[in-house]
Design a protein around this motif. Sequence first.
Motif, short mmCIF file in Angstrom:
data_model
loop_
_atom_site.label_atom_id
_atom_site.label_comp_id
_atom_site.label_asym_id
_atom_site.label_seq_id
_atom_site.Cartn_x
_atom_site.Cartn_y
_atom_site.Cartn_z
N SER A 1 0.53 -1.21 0.00
CA SER A 1 -0.06 0.01 -0.19
C SER A 1 0.86 1.27 0.01
O SER A 1 0.34 2.38 0.22
CB SER A 1 -0.93 0.16 1.50
N GLU A 2 2.11 1.08 -0.21
CA GLU A 2 3.07 2.35 -0.12
C GLU A 2 3.79 2.40 -1.68
O GLU A 2 4.24 1.22 -2.01
CB GLU A 2 4.07 2.20 0.98
N ALA A 3 4.08 3.59 -1.87
CA ALA A 3 5.01 3.78 -3.14
C ALA A 3 6.35 3.15 -2.93
O ALA A 3 6.81 2.51 -3.71
CB ALA A 3 5.01 5.27 -3.50
N HIS A 4 6.89 3.47 -1.86
CA HIS A 4 8.35 2.92 -1.58
C HIS A 4 8.49 2.22 -0.09
O HIS A 4 8.61 0.94 -0.12
CB HIS A 4 9.43 3.95 -1.52
N ILE A 5 7.83 2.88 1.07
CA ILE A 5 8.21 2.38 2.23
C ILE A 5 7.20 3.02 3.03
O ILE A 5 7.10 4.36 2.98
CB ILE A 5 9.57 2.50 2.62
N ALA A 6 6.53 2.51 4.11
CA ALA A 6 5.88 2.97 5.23
C ALA A 6 6.86 4.19 6.07
O ALA A 6 7.81 4.16 6.20
CB ALA A 6 5.07 2.39 6.17
N ASP A 7 6.07 5.60 6.43
CA ASP A 7 6.80 6.54 6.95
C ASP A 7 7.68 6.04 8.37
O ASP A 7 8.82 6.33 8.53
CB ASP A 7 5.99 7.62 7.37
N ALA A 8 6.97 5.35 8.82
CA ALA A 8 7.58 4.83 10.35
C ALA A 8 8.91 4.08 10.23
O ALA A 8 9.71 4.20 10.71
CB ALA A 8 6.59 4.17 11.43
N ASP A 9 8.59 2.88 9.11
CA ASP A 9 9.59 2.13 8.76
C ASP A 9 10.80 2.94 8.05
O ASP A 9 12.07 2.67 8.33
CB ASP A 9 9.15 1.00 8.03
N TYR A 10 10.51 4.02 7.36
CA TYR A 10 11.50 4.63 6.60
C TYR A 10 12.25 5.34 7.68
O TYR A 10 13.57 5.44 7.72
CB TYR A 10 10.73 5.56 5.61
N SER A 11 11.71 6.00 8.74
CA SER A 11 12.51 6.72 9.83
C SER A 11 13.38 5.52 10.58
O SER A 11 14.57 6.05 10.89
CB SER A 11 11.61 7.27 10.76
N PHE A 12 12.94 4.54 10.72
CA PHE A 12 13.63 3.55 11.35
C PHE A 12 14.74 2.98 10.59
O PHE A 12 15.91 2.81 11.07
CB PHE A 12 12.80 2.20 11.76
N TYR B 1 25.13 -10.23 0.60
CA TYR B 1 23.55 -10.57 0.93
C TYR B 1 23.41 -10.62 2.34
O TYR B 1 24.11 -11.22 3.16
CB TYR B 1 22.92 -11.61 0.40
N LEU B 2 22.23 -9.91 2.76
CA LEU B 2 21.68 -10.05 4.24
C LEU B 2 20.23 -10.07 4.26
O LEU B 2 19.64 -9.20 3.66
CB LEU B 2 22.37 -8.83 4.97
N HIS B 3 19.72 -11.19 4.75
CA HIS B 3 18.26 -11.22 4.79
C HIS B 3 17.68 -10.95 6.24
O HIS B 3 18.42 -11.44 7.25
CB HIS B 3 17.71 -12.55 4.37
N SER B 4 16.59 -10.32 6.26
CA SER B 4 16.31 -9.97 7.82
C SER B 4 14.70 -9.90 7.80
O SER B 4 14.06 -9.72 6.75
CB SER B 4 16.78 -8.54 8.04
N PRO B 5 14.15 -10.37 8.83
CA PRO B 5 12.54 -10.08 9.02
C PRO B 5 12.01 -8.56 8.53
O PRO B 5 12.95 -7.67 8.51
CB PRO B 5 11.97 -10.18 10.50
N ALA B 6 10.80 -8.53 8.13
CA ALA B 6 10.28 -7.14 7.82
C ALA B 6 10.64 -6.08 8.82
O ALA B 6 10.78 -6.40 10.16
CB ALA B 6 9.00 -7.27 7.68
N LEU B 7 10.91 -4.73 8.40
CA LEU B 7 11.25 -3.60 9.10
C LEU B 7 10.16 -3.36 10.31
O LEU B 7 10.58 -3.12 11.32
CB LEU B 7 11.19 -2.32 8.37
N HIS B 8 8.78 -3.45 9.76
CA HIS B 8 7.90 -3.36 11.04
C HIS B 8 7.80 -4.45 12.14
O HIS B 8 7.34 -4.10 13.35
CB HIS B 8 6.46 -3.44 10.34
N GLU B 9 8.51 -5.65 11.86
CA GLU B 9 9.01 -6.55 12.95
C GLU B 9 9.72 -6.31 13.81
O GLU B 9 10.11 -6.37 15.15
CB GLU B 9 9.27 -7.94 12.33
N LEU B 10 10.78 -5.40 13.41
CA LEU B 10 12.06 -5.18 13.95
C LEU B 10 11.66 -3.48 14.80
O LEU B 10 12.42 -3.13 15.71
CB LEU B 10 13.30 -4.64 13.13
N ASN B 11 11.00 -2.69 14.17
CA ASN B 11 10.55 -1.58 14.75
C ASN B 11 9.48 -1.59 15.89
O ASN B 11 8.47 -1.15 15.57
CB ASN B 11 10.05 -0.71 13.55
N GLY B 12 10.00 -1.79 17.04
CA GLY B 12 9.13 -1.70 18.16
C GLY B 12 9.89 -1.86 19.46
O GLY B 12 11.32 -2.12 19.51
#
Length: 199
Positions: free
Chosen positions: A88-99, A166-177
């Motif tokens: 639902s975002e053009a690039h990235i959600a604002d809160a996750d972008y700040s993170f 390469y580095l794989h990680s869970p989604a940013l919203h899972e880390l941002n808390g």
Amino acid sequence: MDINQIDLSAGLLKALYGKNLIMDEAREPAAQNAPSSLKEEPITAPAELLAAQPAPPVAQVPGPWESNNIQFLGKNNRHMAILVYYPSEAHIADADYSFLLKILEACQFTAADVAIINTARQQVSLEDLTRQLAPQHLVMFGTPALEGNFPQIPAFSPTVLDGIHYLHSPALHELNGASEGARGLKKQLWEGLKQMLKL
């Protein structure tokens, strides 16, 4: 600045286009009264030359999944591609972008140093990514970001394949808390980034 947005003054236009190639209707009476040495004559191409010219090709507009030009946020100055998945975002959600900016700052990167690519909004293949962006580092946030023949690597385990780190990680919203689980994931991400970037 786009070339179609340049404003030219009347004086500059007169200097550039002082002589017309084709006379318009409003100037014909004045031209008829002028001495024959000053009369302007329209310049036209021979009919056989005009007939030999092929029609210009019609530009094909690619569909959203046909374009090979990858859309990204950032300038890719240091050749780090970051794959995210935000339908639902053009690039990235604002809160996750700040993170993400805080993570980049800790790694001594800026937003201009990376290319943030939303794989939910465009189909991205590894071949197109390497051809267009020539990444030295590729960080993939979230499992859906891995679609498009990217290597399946374990989370937080830096891997080098064909010269790309390469580095794989869970989604940013899972880390941002602030939860204990999110803090543990952030710590693992930081350790993986330090290893990958040799910090």
